[in-house]
Design a protein around this motif. Structure first.
Motif, PDB file in Angstrom:
ATOM      1  N   THR A   1       0.959  -1.205   0.106  1.00  0.00           N
ATOM      2  CA  THR A   1       0.034  -0.093  -0.029  1.00  0.00           C
ATOM      3  C   THR A   1       1.040   1.048  -0.038  1.00  0.00           C
ATOM      4  OG1 THR A   1      -1.748  -1.153   1.272  1.00  0.00           O
ATOM      5  CG2 THR A   1      -2.055   1.369   1.009  1.00  0.00           C
ATOM      6  N   LEU A   2       1.953   1.279   0.742  1.00  0.00           N
ATOM      7  CA  LEU A   2       2.923   2.332   0.745  1.00  0.00           C
ATOM      8  C   LEU A   2       3.532   2.653  -0.598  1.00  0.00           C
ATOM      9  CD1 LEU A   2       4.509   4.682   2.319  1.00  0.00           C
ATOM     10  CD2 LEU A   2       6.328   2.888   2.952  1.00  0.00           C
ATOM     11  N   GLY A   3       3.869   1.369  -1.277  1.00  0.00           N
ATOM     12  CA  GLY A   3       4.409   1.719  -2.568  1.00  0.00           C
ATOM     13  C   GLY A   3       3.537   2.177  -3.745  1.00  0.00           C
ATOM     14  N   ARG A   4       2.297   1.695  -3.293  1.00  0.00           N
ATOM     15  CA  ARG A   4       1.241   2.119  -4.451  1.00  0.00           C
ATOM     16  C   ARG A   4       0.851   3.666  -4.048  1.00  0.00           C
ATOM     17  NH1 ARG A   4      -1.462  -2.151  -7.192  1.00  0.00           N
ATOM     18  NH2 ARG A   4      -3.173  -0.736  -7.651  1.00  0.00           N
ATOM     19  N   ALA A   5       0.962   4.097  -2.689  1.00  0.00           N
ATOM     20  CA  ALA A   5       0.687   5.501  -2.632  1.00  0.00           C
ATOM     21  C   ALA A   5       1.896   6.331  -2.785  1.00  0.00           C
ATOM     22  CB  ALA A   5       0.458   5.534  -0.947  1.00  0.00           C
ATOM     23  N   ILE A   6       2.697   5.982  -2.985  1.00  0.00           N
ATOM     24  CA  ILE A   6       3.886   6.825  -3.322  1.00  0.00           C
ATOM     25  C   ILE A   6       3.611   7.177  -5.154  1.00  0.00           C
ATOM     26  CG2 ILE A   6       6.496   6.843  -4.134  1.00  0.00           C
ATOM     27  CD1 ILE A   6       6.819   5.098  -1.573  1.00  0.00           C
ATOM     28  N   LEU A   7       3.173   6.266  -5.786  1.00  0.00           N
ATOM     29  CA  LEU A   7       2.798   6.207  -7.197  1.00  0.00           C
ATOM     30  C   LEU A   7       1.588   6.784  -7.478  1.00  0.00           C
ATOM     31  CD1 LEU A   7       5.610   4.858  -7.394  1.00  0.00           C
ATOM     32  CD2 LEU A   7       4.341   3.482  -9.526  1.00  0.00           C
ATOM     33  N   ARG A   8       0.695   7.122  -6.311  1.00  0.00           N
ATOM     34  CA  ARG A   8      -0.760   7.697  -6.555  1.00  0.00           C
ATOM     35  C   ARG A   8      -1.750   6.548  -7.165  1.00  0.00           C
ATOM     36  NH1 ARG A   8      -2.073  13.177  -6.472  1.00  0.00           N
ATOM     37  NH2 ARG A   8      -3.988  12.512  -6.947  1.00  0.00           N
ATOM     38  N   LEU A   9      -1.356   5.232  -6.952  1.00  0.00           N
ATOM     39  CA  LEU A   9      -2.414   4.232  -7.291  1.00  0.00           C
ATOM     40  C   LEU A   9      -3.167   4.030  -6.289  1.00  0.00           C
ATOM     41  CD1 LEU A   9       0.488   1.806  -8.992  1.00  0.00           C
ATOM     42  CD2 LEU A   9      -1.315   3.431 -10.203  1.00  0.00           C
ATOM     43  N   ASN A  10      -2.738   4.364  -5.154  1.00  0.00           N
ATOM     44  CA  ASN A  10      -3.776   4.486  -3.941  1.00  0.00           C
ATOM     45  C   ASN A  10      -3.684   5.709  -3.501  1.00  0.00           C
ATOM     46  OD1 ASN A  10      -2.783   1.159  -2.735  1.00  0.00           O
ATOM     47  ND2 ASN A  10      -4.572   1.729  -3.394  1.00  0.00           N
ATOM     48  N   GLU A  11      -4.874   6.457  -3.443  1.00  0.00           N
ATOM     49  CA  GLU A  11      -4.829   7.578  -2.867  1.00  0.00           C
ATOM     50  C   GLU A  11      -4.444   7.840  -1.455  1.00  0.00           C
ATOM     51  OE1 GLU A  11      -5.201  10.776  -4.422  1.00  0.00           O
ATOM     52  OE2 GLU A  11      -5.315   9.650  -6.395  1.00  0.00           O
ATOM     53  N   PRO A  12      -3.751   8.877  -0.967  1.00  0.00           N
ATOM     54  CA  PRO A  12      -3.210   9.135   0.291  1.00  0.00           C
ATOM     55  C   PRO A  12      -4.163   9.818   0.942  1.00  0.00           C
ATOM     56  CG  PRO A  12      -1.444   9.909  -1.144  1.00  0.00           C
ATOM     57  CD  PRO A  12      -2.845   9.473  -2.090  1.00  0.00           C
ATOM     58  N   THR A  13      -4.392   9.435   2.115  1.00  0.00           N
ATOM     59  CA  THR A  13      -5.529  10.165   3.178  1.00  0.00           C
ATOM     60  C   THR A  13      -4.644  11.564   3.603  1.00  0.00           C
ATOM     61  OG1 THR A  13      -6.228   7.903   3.789  1.00  0.00           O
ATOM     62  CG2 THR A  13      -6.654   9.748   5.118  1.00  0.00           C
ATOM     63  N   SER A  14      -3.783  11.492   3.848  1.00  0.00           N
ATOM     64  CA  SER A  14      -2.883  12.708   4.248  1.00  0.00           C
ATOM     65  C   SER A  14      -1.537  12.600   4.187  1.00  0.00           C
ATOM     66  CB  SER A  14      -3.388  13.014   5.660  1.00  0.00           C
ATOM     67  OG  SER A  14      -2.856  12.273   6.637  1.00  0.00           O
ATOM     68  N   GLY A  15      -0.769  13.479   4.341  1.00  0.00           N
ATOM     69  CA  GLY A  15       0.800  13.577   4.180  1.00  0.00           C
ATOM     70  C   GLY A  15       1.304  14.047   2.680  1.00  0.00           C
ATOM     71  N   SER A  16       2.520  13.967   2.606  1.00  0.00           N
ATOM     72  CA  SER A  16       2.998  14.553   1.420  1.00  0.00           C
ATOM     73  C   SER A  16       4.165  13.325   0.706  1.00  0.00           C
ATOM     74  CB  SER A  16       3.671  15.755   1.626  1.00  0.00           C
ATOM     75  OG  SER A  16       4.932  15.642   2.286  1.00  0.00           O
ATOM     76  N   VAL A  17       4.067  13.119  -0.741  1.00  0.00           N
ATOM     77  CA  VAL A  17       4.994  12.411  -1.394  1.00  0.00           C
ATOM     78  C   VAL A  17       5.763  13.461  -2.368  1.00  0.00           C
ATOM     79  CG1 VAL A  17       5.306  10.596  -2.768  1.00  0.00           C
ATOM     80  CG2 VAL A  17       3.635  10.512  -0.994  1.00  0.00           C
ATOM     81  N   LYS A  18       6.900  13.981  -2.051  1.00  0.00           N
ATOM     82  CA  LYS A  18       7.730  14.944  -2.724  1.00  0.00           C
ATOM     83  C   LYS A  18       8.675  14.013  -3.719  1.00  0.00           C
ATOM     84  CE  LYS A  18       7.382  18.830   0.147  1.00  0.00           C
ATOM     85  NZ  LYS A  18       7.919  19.810   0.762  1.00  0.00           N
ATOM     86  N   PHE A  19       8.380  14.011  -5.063  1.00  0.00           N
ATOM     87  CA  PHE A  19       9.397  13.357  -6.071  1.00  0.00           C
ATOM     88  C   PHE A  19      10.145  14.645  -6.610  1.00  0.00           C
ATOM     89  CE2 PHE A  19      10.122  11.957 -10.272  1.00  0.00           C
ATOM     90  CZ  PHE A  19      11.056  10.717  -9.852  1.00  0.00           C
ATOM     91  N   ASP A  20      11.540  14.460  -6.617  1.00  0.00           N
ATOM     92  CA  ASP A  20      12.202  15.655  -7.135  1.00  0.00           C
ATOM     93  C   ASP A  20      11.835  16.895  -6.793  1.00  0.00           C
ATOM     94  OD1 ASP A  20      14.643  16.151  -8.269  1.00  0.00           O
ATOM     95  OD2 ASP A  20      13.884  15.709 -10.301  1.00  0.00           O
ATOM     96  N   GLY A  21      11.224  17.164  -5.655  1.00  0.00           N
ATOM     97  CA  GLY A  21      10.876  18.622  -4.946  1.00  0.00           C
ATOM     98  C   GLY A  21       9.503  18.917  -5.318  1.00  0.00           C
ATOM     99  N   THR A  22       8.677  18.071  -6.025  1.00  0.00           N
ATOM    100  CA  THR A  22       7.202  18.173  -6.636  1.00  0.00           C
ATOM    101  C   THR A  22       6.414  17.139  -5.650  1.00  0.00           C
ATOM    102  OG1 THR A  22       7.702  18.846  -8.814  1.00  0.00           O
ATOM    103  CG2 THR A  22       5.560  18.193  -8.327  1.00  0.00           C
ATOM    104  N   ASP A  23       5.421  18.097  -5.029  1.00  0.00           N
ATOM    105  CA  ASP A  23       4.506  16.980  -3.907  1.00  0.00           C
ATOM    106  C   ASP A  23       3.442  16.400  -5.074  1.00  0.00           C
ATOM    107  OD1 ASP A  23       2.886  15.817  -2.202  1.00  0.00           O
ATOM    108  OD2 ASP A  23       2.293  17.865  -1.215  1.00  0.00           O
ATOM    109  N   VAL A  24       3.664  14.946  -5.235  1.00  0.00           N
ATOM    110  CA  VAL A  24       2.947  14.273  -6.104  1.00  0.00           C
ATOM    111  C   VAL A  24       1.468  14.149  -5.655  1.00  0.00           C
ATOM    112  CG1 VAL A  24       2.597  11.837  -7.262  1.00  0.00           C
ATOM    113  CG2 VAL A  24       4.988  12.848  -6.896  1.00  0.00           C
TER     114      VAL A  24
END
Length: 370
Positions: free
Chosen positions: A62-85
């Protein structure tokens, strides 16, 4: 493998993924949540391989899929190369996904049986506009197959015509087709024979060296993770409990759960196997829909203390050398000031486990069912 601390490609901050539990047939009512991922913080450097381990159901995938937005995060941030995905939508999210790809666990179900290998590889390239020149595209397809060790004739075949290891290689080629920077590999070798596992792991390492890829490798096979990873994070019931480089984790595990995991790895020497520390965890794995208060491992922990463990949730903190651990008494356990004791097993009750305030699950009235 030492890298500059500031060269971070992926940064996850307090990421949570909660799935609602609904009851009723006509009118759905939310009666609780499954806390699949509940407050994860991690940073992955460019060109690094980050291993993620833990029991089945701990939230790794679930964490891996949330990083790619395959599962929608409930809260928090995933910054990829400075951009909050986590904040991207529509076309911006689609463009960002070109740089983040996934290798799925089951090499058969993740490939469309009605598509040829050529069509599977072209699909992602076409979606991102990478197939404009027909001759260059065909050359690129041949290069992809060569990179994963498959002959050019594979382009005309279908997934059912390949072995499990070959299908996983097609999945890897599909992920590479759009030239990503980050690949999340979810149990990339768990469905394969041992000899084929080694081939795929070596292939991933070779591709990383050639293309400068960054990996998040999700697995429950601790030997595979140790072989391929620069750093390892250990998950338990939706949260990271320990994180450090691979050698340090296997040489000096500090969290009680990590020590229990590593003690389960068999040693081929009978004399060593009979004399080494073996930790057998008592009790059932708590439900992610009703996790324990305080430290989530305290219901099964042989080092549990009367204070803090069942009331205060420990934060992932650094205790030196980049080694992070979420345990109130990690230093005392390491130095032998606290000794393990017998754990009284606790039965996980299913009734009310979804939400203790609501009692047994409501399946709806007769009128709603009809």
């Amino acid at each position: 493998m030492t890298r500059p601390a500031g060269d971070v490609l992926l940064e996850v901050d307090d990421l949570k993924v909660h799935f609602p539990i609904k009851r009723g047939v006509v009118f759905d009512r939310t009666v609780g949540h499954v806390y699949a991922v509940d407050g994860v913080d991690l940073a992955i450097r460019r060109g690094e391989t980050y291993g993620l381990v833990g029991e089945s159901g701990c939230g790794k995938s679930t964490l891996g899929r949330a990083i790619l937005r395959l599962n929608e995060p409930t809260s928090g941030s995933v910054k990829f190369d400075g951009t909050d995905v986590a904040q991207l939508k529509g076309e911006e999210l689609r463009k960002a996904r070109r740089r983040m790809q996934m290798i799925f666990q089951d090499p058969m179900s993740s490939l469309d049986p009605r598509q040829s290998v050529e069509s599977i590889l072209l699909e992602g390239m076409h979606a991102h506009g990478l197939d404009k020149d027909k001759e260059a595209t065909q050359r690129r397809l041949r290069q992809l197959l060569a990179a994963v060790g498959l002959p050019e004739t594979s382009l005309r075949k279908y997934p059912h015509e390949f072995s499990g290891g070959q299908r996983q290689r097609i999945g890897i080629a599909r992920a590479l087709a759009v030239e990503p920077d980050l690949i999340v590999a979810d149990e990339p070798v768990s469905a394969l024979d041992v000899s084929v596992q080694a081939q795929v792991v070596n292939l991933l390492e070779d591709l990383q060296a050639q293309l400068g890829l960054t990996y998040v490798v999700i697995a429950h096979d601790l030997a595979v993770v140790r072989h391929i990873s620069d750093r390892i994070g250990v998950m338990y019931l939706g949260a990271l409990v320990e994180e450090t480089d691979a050698d340090s984790l296997y040489r000096d595990p500090l969290h009680p759960y990590t020590r229990a995991l590593l003690s389960a790895i068999p040693v081929p020497d009978p004399q060593v196997e009979d004399t080494r520390e073996q930790i057998l965890l008592a009790g059932d794995l708590p439900s992610p829909a009703n996790p324990p208060s305080g430290c989530r491992f305290h219901t099964r922990c042989p080092w549990k203390q009367a204070s803090l463990c069942d009331t205060d949730r420990p934060q992932l903190r650094e205790i030196g050398g980049g080694h992070r651990v979420a345990c109130h008494y990690a230093e005392d356990i390491r130095d032998g000031r606290i000794q393990p004791h017998e754990v009284e097993p606790e039965l996980v009750e299913l009734s009310g486990a979804l939400n203790p305030d609501l009692g047994p699950p409501d399946v709806g009235t007769a009128a709603e069912i009809l």
